[in-house]
Design an enzyme around this catalytic site. Sequence first.
Site, PDB file in Angstrom:
ATOM      1  CB  CYS A   2      -0.913   0.108   1.219  1.00 28.46           C
ATOM      2  SG  CYS A   2      -1.876  -1.361   1.540  1.00 28.46           S
ATOM      3  CD1 TRP A  66      -1.155  -5.782  -4.205  1.00 30.47           C
ATOM      4  CD2 TRP A  66      -0.605  -6.623  -2.201  1.00 30.47           C
ATOM      5  NE1 TRP A  66      -0.791  -7.103  -4.377  1.00 30.47           N
ATOM      6  CE2 TRP A  66      -0.449  -7.632  -3.172  1.00 30.47           C
ATOM      7  CE3 TRP A  66      -0.314  -6.917  -0.878  1.00 30.47           C
ATOM      8  CZ2 TRP A  66      -0.012  -8.915  -2.867  1.00 30.47           C
ATOM      9  CZ3 TRP A  66       0.118  -8.201  -0.559  1.00 30.47           C
ATOM     10  CH2 TRP A  66       0.280  -9.182  -1.555  1.00 30.47           C
ATOM     11  CD  GLU A 455      13.134 -12.161 -15.048  1.00 32.25           C
ATOM     12  OE1 GLU A 455      13.010 -12.705 -13.942  1.00 32.25           O
ATOM     13  OE2 GLU A 455      12.574 -11.088 -15.329  1.00 32.25           O
ATOM     14  CE  LYS A 459       9.137 -10.209 -15.611  1.00 25.69           C
ATOM     15  NZ  LYS A 459      10.311  -9.949 -14.828  1.00 25.69           N
ATOM     16  CE  LYS A 568       8.788  -1.939 -10.737  1.00 27.29           C
ATOM     17  NZ  LYS A 568       9.085  -3.169 -11.491  1.00 27.29           N
TER      18      LYS A 568
HETATM   19  O1  M6R Z   1      12.087  -4.713  -5.720  1.00 33.06           O
HETATM   20  P1  M6R Z   1      12.663  -6.090  -5.750  1.00 33.06           P
HETATM   21  O2  M6R Z   1      13.624  -6.310  -6.840  1.00 33.06           O
HETATM   22  O3  M6R Z   1      13.244  -6.499  -4.412  1.00 33.06           O
HETATM   23  O4  M6R Z   1      11.420  -7.039  -6.005  1.00 33.06           O
HETATM   24  C1  M6R Z   1      11.528  -8.424  -5.982  1.00 33.06           C
HETATM   25  C2  M6R Z   1      10.329  -9.099  -6.624  1.00 33.06           C
HETATM   26  O5  M6R Z   1       9.165  -8.804  -5.911  1.00 33.06           O
HETATM   27  C3  M6R Z   1      10.163  -8.671  -8.080  1.00 33.06           C
HETATM   28  O6  M6R Z   1      11.308  -8.917  -8.824  1.00 33.06           O
HETATM   29  C4  M6R Z   1       8.973  -9.396  -8.736  1.00 33.06           C
HETATM   30  O7  M6R Z   1       9.262 -10.751  -8.846  1.00 33.06           O
HETATM   31  C5  M6R Z   1       8.675  -8.759 -10.098  1.00 33.06           C
HETATM   32  N1  M6R Z   1       7.290  -8.419 -10.196  1.00 33.06           N
HETATM   33  C6  M6R Z   1       9.006  -9.626 -11.250  1.00 33.06           C
HETATM   34  O8  M6R Z   1       8.719  -9.022 -12.473  1.00 33.06           O
END
Ligand code: M6R
Length: 573
Positions: A2, A66, A455, A459, A568
Amino acid sequence: MCGIIGLVSQNYFKSNDVIKMLKRLEYRGYDSFGIVTNSGLFEKKVGEVTSVTDNKCTQAIAHTRWATTGEVTKENAHPHSSCDGRIFIVHNGIINNYVELKEGLVAKGHIFRSETDSEVIAHFFEEELKTKPMPGAVERFFRVASGEFAVIIMIKGDSKLYAMKRGSPLSLGMLEDGNVISSDIYAFSGKTDKAVFFHEDEFAVVNEKGYEFYRFDGTSLEPVKKEITEVKWSSNEEGKKYDHYMIKEIYEQPEALERLYHSLKNGQKESAEKLKALMKSSKRIVFVASGTSYHATLLGVYFLNKSGVEAHTIIASEFRNFYLVDKDTLIIAVSQSGETMDVIEALHGMKARGAKIASLVNVPYSTIQRMSNVSVNIEAGQEICVAATKSFVNQVACLHYIASMFNGAEIADLPGDVRKVLSQENNIRDLAKSLVKSRDIYIIGRGFLYPVAREIALKLKEISYIHAEGMMGGELKHGTLALIEKGTPVIALINGRSEIVSNVMEVKARGGRIIAISNSGMAGELIRIDSDDEVSFSTAATVAGQLLTYYIAKEKNLPIDKPRNLSKTITVK
Ligand code: M6R
């Protein structure tokens, strides 16, 4: 997760000015949102942040959600209010013992309107303020509440806003005619470059002319002097020319890579050297990361091992089960946001055991960066789409650069190789169209291409909603091959005539459909990579997977930048 914001000003501002700032926090959650102002507006809606009823005010708090506790409904959206309708709160985090607190408050006659843990805060303060002034109520809250919270409180008829932090991030921005409190500096970037960051268990009283900070020492609140940080970071969501941030960010990758290399050789040279020195003097190097960033660390470990440096990586949410940490251990956190709670938790635990902390982050001034002994910025620039794209490529490039500092390996032309993949957009779009109806997609890679397979699968899952599995090519025959039927799509990552070719044959023999991302002249559907350099190949192949995902999702008309159920920045455990 959030995003929360509170604004207090000497001059009137519009409710929708706050909403604009809130919109910038939407990457933290976008299930529902709400606002309350000191001139009577109290509005909540389900869905993404959109404009609200026009209202002029001098004080407002707002929230974008969220969902963690309680479904996505208008009632569960913040702000939450007390029974008497005087106290309003917005909260990011989780109150672990809310059930117990709620039971006590219900017994005293409080009526709850939502299913959330957060609402307990409004009733708690209503109850406490009956018998004590604000500092006393805050002290008690710090004492009895367990969990993580960044909270802003607004009280009817009171010209001040109150804010407190434990676990979840919170910052204060100083405006010309007031102050803004927010989950992070994105919300006020472009409006001020002066910020104060809340530390653990801090409480602030903020009005239109100034602020006072206090730290809870376990018993009482003691005044603290805060340092003002000059923040040089701007939000770049304006000027969007593409249909989605995802495609915009995919196309920004060559430029982001160039920026990173330039910075590692110039502005960040010292930090990179410092990191190398720390790595050299440590007995053990362990990466910690989540999601896409974890995939980048798998490649980092590969590149470091090739340079003769032993390193390991542990996924952040499982870090507590890794026991080999002492004062000679260097933990390197890799995180785009610098705010992922699983990573922060791991760092707290490891710091307590005496480990040194380094980090690679994208968002400057983030919690993880501020916790680190040394930190390198991956220079990807603001990433708005929930899917990590340019941040992954820059993490990989940065980790490879660090590895090359140990063995002097040459750096290939990554930006150029990524551009060559981008130039195949039409071919990739056609391939994507043919995959729209797929139920499952398998991605196979060996060695340094295994993390890339993972990866690409991530996606595909999060953006195109197709079940995807990224795996080591050699493992297929140990079980997963049973799932390959006539026409099952398998994306094979092929660098030269490697052992993966025999795995491709195994799939073909069962009628599977091979799509090669390859630099070898293999027949079949192909996305061509023009390099055999490992770091170039891995980043270019990832970009091919990003484009494929984007076009599948576009064809399916999915909410690409804000996929369902996600956020995110994951600031909960
Ligand atoms: O901000 P961060 O890199 O620590 O986030 C880690 C994951 O939450 C992030 O990479 C998530 O898997 C993405 N949505 C992938 O696209």
